[in-house]
Design a protein around this motif. Structure first.
Motif, PDB file in Angstrom:
ATOM      1  N   ASP A   1      -6.187   2.313  -0.627  1.00 35.17           N
ATOM      2  CA  ASP A   1      -5.082   2.158  -1.582  1.00 35.17           C
ATOM      3  C   ASP A   1      -4.423   0.783  -1.539  1.00 35.17           C
ATOM      4  O   ASP A   1      -3.335   0.604  -2.104  1.00 35.17           O
ATOM      5  CB  ASP A   1      -4.021   3.237  -1.313  1.00 35.17           C
ATOM      6  CG  ASP A   1      -4.537   4.636  -1.629  1.00 35.17           C
ATOM      7  OD1 ASP A   1      -5.149   4.794  -2.697  1.00 35.17           O
ATOM      8  OD2 ASP A   1      -4.340   5.533  -0.798  1.00 35.17           O
TER       9      ASP A   1
ATOM     10  N   THR B   1       0.833  -1.206   0.000  1.00 32.73           N
ATOM     11  CA  THR B   1       0.000   0.000   0.000  1.00 32.73           C
ATOM     12  C   THR B   1       0.865   1.252   0.000  1.00 32.73           C
ATOM     13  O   THR B   1       0.586   2.234  -0.713  1.00 32.73           O
ATOM     14  CB  THR B   1      -0.946   0.005   1.214  1.00 32.73           C
ATOM     15  OG1 THR B   1      -1.773  -1.159   1.173  1.00 32.73           O
ATOM     16  CG2 THR B   1      -1.827   1.242   1.217  1.00 32.73           C
TER      17      THR B   1
ATOM     18  N   VAL C   1      -6.695  -0.972  -7.179  1.00 30.29           N
ATOM     19  CA  VAL C   1      -6.663  -0.847  -5.724  1.00 30.29           C
ATOM     20  C   VAL C   1      -8.051  -1.152  -5.174  1.00 30.29           C
ATOM     21  O   VAL C   1      -9.039  -1.188  -5.910  1.00 30.29           O
ATOM     22  CB  VAL C   1      -6.198   0.558  -5.283  1.00 30.29           C
ATOM     23  CG1 VAL C   1      -4.760   0.794  -5.709  1.00 30.29           C
ATOM     24  CG2 VAL C   1      -7.119   1.636  -5.852  1.00 30.29           C
TER      25      VAL C   1
ATOM     26  N   VAL D   1       2.129   1.859  -3.464  1.00 36.10           N
ATOM     27  CA  VAL D   1       1.122   2.475  -4.334  1.00 36.10           C
ATOM     28  C   VAL D   1       0.999   3.961  -4.039  1.00 36.10           C
ATOM     29  O   VAL D   1       0.945   4.801  -4.960  1.00 36.10           O
ATOM     30  CB  VAL D   1      -0.229   1.761  -4.155  1.00 36.10           C
ATOM     31  CG1 VAL D   1      -1.344   2.549  -4.839  1.00 36.10           C
ATOM     32  CG2 VAL D   1      -0.168   0.355  -4.715  1.00 36.10           C
ATOM     33  N   VAL D   2       0.943   4.323  -2.769  1.00 32.22           N
ATOM     34  CA  VAL D   2       0.762   5.724  -2.375  1.00 32.22           C
ATOM     35  C   VAL D   2       1.960   6.576  -2.785  1.00 32.22           C
ATOM     36  O   VAL D   2       1.811   7.694  -3.312  1.00 32.22           O
ATOM     37  CB  VAL D   2       0.519   5.820  -0.860  1.00 32.22           C
ATOM     38  CG1 VAL D   2       0.527   7.285  -0.409  1.00 32.22           C
ATOM     39  CG2 VAL D   2      -0.796   5.165  -0.480  1.00 32.22           C
TER      40      VAL D   2
ATOM     41  N   ASP E   1      -1.332   3.255  -8.831  1.00 32.44           N
ATOM     42  CA  ASP E   1      -2.727   3.159  -9.249  1.00 32.44           C
ATOM     43  C   ASP E   1      -2.982   3.942 -10.531  1.00 32.44           C
ATOM     44  O   ASP E   1      -3.953   3.677 -11.254  1.00 32.44           O
ATOM     45  CB  ASP E   1      -3.654   3.645  -8.138  1.00 32.44           C
ATOM     46  CG  ASP E   1      -3.325   5.061  -7.677  1.00 32.44           C
ATOM     47  OD1 ASP E   1      -2.139   5.446  -7.743  1.00 32.44           O
ATOM     48  OD2 ASP E   1      -4.254   5.769  -7.258  1.00 32.44           O
TER      49      ASP E   1
END
Length: 559
Positions: A341, A207, A222, A210-211, A216
Motif C-alpha cells: 500500500d 502508507t 500504490v 492510504v490504508v 487507493d
C-alpha cells in the motif's frame, strides 16, 4: 591483505550497528524507487541489497563506500534496454540481468589489467553533464508520479514532457497533496535533522494514510503486491546478438561507476587515513554486479549520497552494509505485505528529492564562473544525453574529453629563459620583441612532451622568438628539455624542419637538461647524435653569462 570488515572493533560496534539501521531505512525506499525507474519490479531493487551487498562489503578495500543501484544507473538501464524489450516484461528483466553480468565482467577485466585510469577521461564537466541529463529525464517521470499523471516511461525526454503536459487535466488532487507534504518533510528534514530517516517516515505515514482513508480507491496509485521470498540463483538465457547489443550500455555503466566510485572511495580513504586500492575496489564492483545479474537484480554502482550519510553517522567500516543485507532479507521473507500500500506519489517524492543534487545546477554555475570552455563541454554532454540518449551521451563525452585534452596539449607553456634561469613571458602570449637569454643566445623551454598536437606550435614559437630578437643577432638556440618527457614521430618531423630552418639562418642548436630516456628517443629519431649535442652545448654555453651567473637551463645534456 586487508581483512574483511577492517576497522570494526568493540568500541565502535554500537555506532556501526546504528549506522546499519540508518542505512536500511534509507536504502529500502530508494531502491524500490530506483527499480521502478529502471522499469523493473520492486524486488529487483531489494535483491540488490542482499547478495551483491554482502559480496561487495567482504571484498572491497574501501571501508565506507556503499554499493547499490542508483538513479543514474537505473536511468541508463531503462534508456538502453527500453529499445530492446517492453518495460515490465520478462524479456526486459532478463536483459537487465545480462547487462549487470556484462558490467561485472568489465569491472573484473579493468581490475586484472589495471585499466581503471580509463575512467579519468570522464572529467568533472563530462560527469556533471552526463549525470545531469539522466537526472532531468528521471525527474520528469517522478513529477508525473507525484501528480498522478500517466506517461509512457519508455519514451524519449520530449515525449515524456508532451505526455506530462497533456495529462495535467487528469492530475489527482490527493496524489498532489501527498507529494507536496512528502517533499516538504524531506527537504525540511534534510536541512534541520539530517540524521533522521525521513524517507522511511514519509513512506510509513503516507502508507497509513492510504490504508486508513482508502485513497487507493480515489485514484492514488500504490506499489501493489510484492512477491515474498529470498533472491534465487538464475542466469539470463538470451541470444548472442542481444548480449552484444548490451555491450555499449554496459561500457557506459562501467565507466561512470568507475569514475565516480574510485573518486569517492579515494576521497574518504584520504580523509580518514586508511588504505585505498583501486583495483581491488574495481574487482569488488565486478563480482557484486555478476552476483546481481545471477540473482534477479540489475547493475550495481556506487552511492555517493548513502556513503556521505554513513560518514555523517560515524561509520568507518562495511559492517552497516551487512546489517542492510540482513534487514532486507528479513523484509523479503516476512514483510513484503507491508509494502503493497505504499503510494507511488510518495515514492516519486523520495526519488525526486534524492536526485535533485544530480541535476548539477551548482556545478554548472561553478563551471561557468571558472572556465567557459569546460562549461560548454558539460552543457553539450547534458543536452546530448537528454535529447539523443545515454549511449550517445557517453560517446560524445569521450569525444569531448579528447578534444579538451588536445586543446590543452596543443597550447603548452613555451618560455624564453632569462639569465637567472627563470622563464620570461610565454611565447604564446605575445612576448615582447628582443626577448633573449644572453647576447646572441636564446634558451627556450618547452613544458610538455613534443608530439603531434604541439610540434608545429613549438616550431612557430621558436621562429617568432628568434625573429622578434632579430635573426642577425641570434647565433645559438638552446632548448631546455627538462620537462620534455617524450617525442613522437610527428613531433620529430616538425623539429627536423625547425633544424633545417635554423641551419639556413646560421643558428646552432643545442639541448640542455635532457632526460636519459628522451635523449635516447631523440637519437633514435635521428634528431641528434652524442657528438652533436656536446659540441653544440659547448658552443652555446660559451656565449652565455660568466659561470657565476650561468643559467640553470644551459647545463650540458646528460650531465
Amino acid at each position: 591483505m586487508q581483512r574483511p570488515l577492517a576497522g570494526l572493533t568493540g568500541r565502535n560496534f554500537v555506532t556501526e550497528l546504528t549506522a546499519g539501521v540508518t542505512l536500511l531505512a534509507i536504502a529500502i525506499p530508494l531502491n524500490i524507487g530506483y527499480a521502478q525507474i529502471a522499469g523493473l519490479p520492486p524486488t529487483a531493487g531489494l535483491y540488490a541489497l542482499v547478495v551483491p551487498t554482502i559480496v561487495y562489503a567482504l571484498v572491497v578495500s574501501s571501508r565506507q563506500l556503499v554499493a547499490s543501484p542508483d538513479a543514474a544507473a537505473a536511468a541508463l538501464v531503462a534508456s538502453s534496454i527500453g529499445g530492446l524489450a517492453a518495460a515490465g516484461s520478462a524479456d526486459y528483466a532478463t536483459l537487465a540481468l545480462a547487462q549487470a553480468i556484462i558490467c561485472g565482467v568489465m569491472f573484473v577485466l579493468l581490475a586484472v589489467f589495471k585499466l581503471g585510469f580509463l575512467a579519468n577521461f570522464l572529467s568533472k564537466p563530462i560527469l556533471v553533464g552526463f549525470v545531469g541529463g539522466l537526472a532531468l529525464d528521471i525527474m520528469v517521470s517522478q513529477v508525473a508520479k507525484m501528480l498522478g499523471v500517466k506517461i509512457d516511461s519508455g519514451k524519449e525526454f520530449t515525449g515524456k514532457i508532451a505526455d506530462l503536459v497533456g495529462g495535467f487535466t487528469t492530475l489527482n488532487g490527493w496524489a498532489v497533496l501527498i507529494s507536496v507534504c512528502s517533499v516538504a518533510v524531506l527537504l525540511l528534514g534534510r536541512r534541520f535533522l539530517r540524521a533522521v530517516p525521513w524517507a522511511l517516515i514519509v513512506l510509513v505515514v503516507t502508507t497509513l494514510m492510504v490504508v486508513l482513508t482508502g485513497l487507493d480507491q480515489r485514484g492514488v496509485d500504490v506499489l501493489g503486491e510484492v512477491p515474498a521470498g529470498p533472491p534465487v540463483l538464475t542466469w539470463p538465457l538470451i541470444d548472442w546478438s542481444l548480449w552484444l547489443a548490451l555491450v555499449p550500455s554496459a561500457i557506459a555503466l562501467t565507466l561512470v561507476t568507475t569514475a565516480e566510485g574510485l573518486l569517492v572511495s579515494r576521497s574518504y580513504s584520504e580523509k580518514h587515513g586508511y588504505p585505498f586500492r583501486a583495483n581491488r575496489d574495481l574487482f569488488a564492483f565486478g563480482i557484486s554486479n555478476i552476483a546481481a545479474g545471477a540473482q534477479g537484480s540489475f547493475a550495481v554502482g556506487s552511492s555517493t549520497s548513502r556513503t556521505a550519510a554513513m560518514d555523517q553517522a560515524g561509520s568507518r567500516t562495511q559492517f552497516p552494509a551487512l546489517i542492510l543485507a540482513a534487514g532486507t532479507l528479513l523484509l523479503l521473507l516476512f514483510g513484503t505485505a507491508l509494502l503493497a500500500d505504499i503510494p507511488s506519489p510518495a515514492i516519486g517524492a523520495i526519488v525526486g528529492v534524492a536526485i535533485i543534487p544530480l541535476l548539477g545546477v551548482r556545478d554548472f554555475i561553478d563551471l561557468w564562473r571558472k572556465d567557459r570552455f569546460e562549461f560548454l563541454i558539460g552543457a553539450t554532454c547534458f543536452l546530448t544525453t537528454l535529447f539523443v540518449g545515454s549511449i550517445a551521451g557517453i560517446l560524445v563525452a569521450f569525444v569531448l574529453a579528447l578534444i579538451n585534452l588536445a586543446k590543452r596539449a596543443s597550447h603548452p607553456a613555451i618560455d624564453v629563459l632569462e639569465s637567472s634561469g627563470d622563464p620570461g613571458e610565454s611565447l604564446l602570449e605575445d612576448a615582447p620583441a628582443g626577448n633573449v637569454t644572453a647576447p646572441g643566445v636564446i634558451v627556450i623551454r618547452l613544458a610538455a612532451p613534443l608530439f603531434f598536437a604541439n610540434g608545429a606550435v613549438f616550431s612557430t614559437a621558436v621562429k617568432e622568438a628568434i625573429r622578434s630578437a632579430g635573426t642577425d643577432s641570434v647565433h645559438h638556440l638552446v632548448v631546455d628539455m627538462e620537462a620534455v618527457t617524450d617525442v613522437d614521430v610527428t613531433g620529430a618531423e616538425s623539429f627536423t624542419a625547425l633544424k633545417e630552418w635554423l641551419a639556413s639562418q646560421s643558428i646552432s642548436l643545442a639541448y640542455s637538461r635532457v632526460r636519459p630516456k628522451t635523449l635516447h628517443r631523440l637519437t633514435s629519431l635521428g634528431l641528434l647524435d652524442t657528438e652533436e649535442v656536446f659540441s653544440t652545448n659547448r658552443a652555446a654555453i660559451s656565449h652565455l653569462a660568466p659561470p657565476s651567473a650561468e643559467p640553470t637551463s644551459s647545463r650540458k645534456a646528460g650531465h
